[in-house]
Design a protein around this motif. Structure first.
Motif, PDB file in Angstrom:
ATOM      1  N   LEU A 277      36.458   0.561  -7.960  1.00  0.00           N
ATOM      2  CA  LEU A 277      36.199   1.656  -7.037  1.00  0.00           C
ATOM      3  C   LEU A 277      36.285   1.195  -5.590  1.00  0.00           C
ATOM      4  O   LEU A 277      36.743   1.940  -4.708  1.00  0.00           O
ATOM      5  N   LEU A 278      35.864  -0.036  -5.338  1.00  0.00           N
ATOM      6  CA  LEU A 278      35.937  -0.557  -3.978  1.00  0.00           C
ATOM      7  C   LEU A 278      37.388  -0.684  -3.517  1.00  0.00           C
ATOM      8  O   LEU A 278      37.732  -0.306  -2.390  1.00  0.00           O
ATOM      9  N   ALA A 279      38.247  -1.180  -4.415  1.00  0.00           N
ATOM     10  CA  ALA A 279      39.663  -1.335  -4.078  1.00  0.00           C
ATOM     11  C   ALA A 279      40.320   0.029  -3.862  1.00  0.00           C
ATOM     12  O   ALA A 279      41.133   0.215  -2.943  1.00  0.00           O
ATOM     13  N   ILE A 280      39.963   1.005  -4.699  1.00  0.00           N
ATOM     14  CA  ILE A 280      40.508   2.358  -4.559  1.00  0.00           C
ATOM     15  C   ILE A 280      40.017   2.982  -3.261  1.00  0.00           C
ATOM     16  O   ILE A 280      40.783   3.644  -2.543  1.00  0.00           O
ATOM     17  N   CYS A 281      38.761   2.756  -2.974  1.00  0.00           N
ATOM     18  CA  CYS A 281      38.164   3.266  -1.732  1.00  0.00           C
ATOM     19  C   CYS A 281      38.955   2.774  -0.519  1.00  0.00           C
ATOM     20  O   CYS A 281      39.334   3.554   0.360  1.00  0.00           O
ATOM     21  N   GLU A 282      39.245   1.490  -0.468  1.00  0.00           N
ATOM     22  CA  GLU A 282      39.964   0.902   0.666  1.00  0.00           C
ATOM     23  C   GLU A 282      41.413   1.371   0.712  1.00  0.00           C
ATOM     24  O   GLU A 282      41.953   1.648   1.791  1.00  0.00           O
ATOM     25  N   ALA A 283      42.044   1.502  -0.463  1.00  0.00           N
ATOM     26  CA  ALA A 283      43.446   1.913  -0.519  1.00  0.00           C
ATOM     27  C   ALA A 283      43.640   3.367  -0.098  1.00  0.00           C
ATOM     28  O   ALA A 283      44.716   3.746   0.373  1.00  0.00           O
ATOM     29  N   CYS A 284      42.594   4.172  -0.279  1.00  0.00           N
ATOM     30  CA  CYS A 284      42.718   5.607  -0.004  1.00  0.00           C
ATOM     31  C   CYS A 284      42.135   6.021   1.343  1.00  0.00           C
ATOM     32  O   CYS A 284      42.159   7.207   1.688  1.00  0.00           O
ATOM     33  N   GLY A 285      41.598   5.069   2.084  1.00  0.00           N
ATOM     34  CA  GLY A 285      41.146   5.376   3.442  1.00  0.00           C
ATOM     35  C   GLY A 285      39.704   5.792   3.582  1.00  0.00           C
ATOM     36  O   GLY A 285      39.276   6.200   4.673  1.00  0.00           O
ATOM     37  N   PHE A 286      38.913   5.707   2.498  1.00  0.00           N
ATOM     38  CA  PHE A 286      37.489   6.041   2.605  1.00  0.00           C
ATOM     39  C   PHE A 286      36.731   4.886   3.244  1.00  0.00           C
ATOM     40  O   PHE A 286      37.028   3.715   2.989  1.00  0.00           O
ATOM     41  N   SER A 287      35.723   5.208   4.025  1.00  0.00           N
ATOM     42  CA  SER A 287      34.982   4.172   4.742  1.00  0.00           C
ATOM     43  C   SER A 287      34.092   3.350   3.815  1.00  0.00           C
ATOM     44  O   SER A 287      33.829   2.180   4.075  1.00  0.00           O
ATOM     45  N   ASP A 288      33.611   3.951   2.729  1.00  0.00           N
ATOM     46  CA  ASP A 288      32.803   3.222   1.749  1.00  0.00           C
ATOM     47  C   ASP A 288      32.814   3.962   0.423  1.00  0.00           C
ATOM     48  O   ASP A 288      33.259   5.114   0.330  1.00  0.00           O
TER      49      ASP A 288
END
Length: 315
Positions: free
Chosen positions: A240-251
């Motif tokens: 989820l952390l990697a997806i979060c970063e790849a999709c532009g979410f701050s956290d």
């Protein structure tokens, strides 16, 4: 979810294009032609002018020149599409560029004018696919008759050329904005960034965005990011952390709250559901852009001939 300006090359008949198509999804786009859609089987959802329209088998709808629209069918929908350029009629009907048809589905078989329009639509399509000698004359002739029927059958209003030009400028701005968001959603993106690019105030752009996209800038941006996250949850094993970063979410917390809002479940639960029920996967929109099958000339002609059999019995 990128808007598209569709430029169609009319190779067979100048300013006329006809095709039989099995439609799953067609991303938001517009073209300069008037487009008639006749739903032969299945069901179809059309999103246009900030509203969703559902078509059922036998329904017919007109989409105007420069009208943004998106097509989507849960299952395959079989459509007959007939497009013609307003240029065909300009010499003898100059007001054609001011005509703006109501985008409401109708059942052609419910009225005599509708039946007449359908018969002419099918005969014109038959001529188009059959390609007999001098068939462009038939196609253009029937197009004029079809337009005459449309003017009698479909509610419409007059739109001044100046108003239409203003509409086109607005649609071009919508395209630029949506393209920019689609290309930069992974980065920190602010409404003020786009306002600066468009030489607008943030206040004006905020109102423009809500009026034309139907949601706020942040809601639209989150939707784009959630669609990308949905695809990664289905097709990758990324954390989820990697997806979060790849999709532009701050956290991850922001990803969780946004995803739950749009899809009704958390990202973790969504992935678990897809793994346990792989046949129920809903593929992210960007993976089904232009998922459609255009039938060959012979396939199209065979289907049109079948549709014309009962028509010939009645006329």
């Amino acid at each position: 979810m990128t808007n598209e300006f569709e430029l169609i090359a009319h190779n067979k008949v100048q300013d006329i294009y006809v095709f039989l198509i099995e439609m799953h999804y067609r991303s938001t786009h517009l073209h300069m032609d008037i487009e008639m859609v006749y739903l032969l089987s299945g069901s179809l959802n059309i999103t246009t002018n900030n509203k969703k329209i559902k078509l059922r088998q036998g329904d017919f709808i007109v989409l105007n020149s420069c009208q943004l629209h998106e097509l989507h069918s849960k299952n395959a929908a079989l459509l007959l599409i007939f497009q013609f350029s307003p240029k065909i009629f300009e010499s003898f009907f100059p007001k054609i560029n001011e005509v703006y048809f109501d985008t409401t589905p109708i059942a052609l078989k419910d009225s005599e004018i509708g039946k007449h329009l359908l018969a002419n639509l099918l005969v014109a399509s038959q001529a188009y696919f059959q390609e007999e000698e001098h068939f462009p004359l038939l196609c253009h002739g029937f197009s004029s008759i079809i337009m005459f029927d449309l003017m009698k059958l479909i509610p419409h209003k007059q739109m001044k050329e100046e108003t239409k030009n203003q509409l086109l400028l607005k649609l071009e701005r919508i395209k630029r904005i949506s393209d920019y968001i689609s290309k930069n959603y992974q980065q920190k993106l602010l409404l003020s960034d786009i306002a600066k690019k468009e030489a607008l105030s943030s206040t004006y752009l905020s109102h423009f965005f809500h009026e034309n996209f139907g949601v706020t800038f942040q809601e639209y941006l989150n939707l784009i990011r959630c669609e990308k996250a949905q695809y990664m949850l289905i097709h990758t094993e990324n954390t989820l952390l990697a997806i979060c970063e790849a999709c532009g979410f701050s956290d991850v917390r922001y990803l969780n709250s946004s995803f739950t809002r749009f899809y009704g479940v958390s990202p973790k639960l969504f992935r678990s559901q897809q793994q346990s029920c792989p046949n129920q996967i809903i593929v992210a929109e960007q993976e089904v852009i232009n998922k459609q099958y255009i039938f060959s000339k012979n396939q199209s002609l065979k289907k049109i001939n079948q549709l014309l059999q009962p028509v010939y019995k009645n006329y």
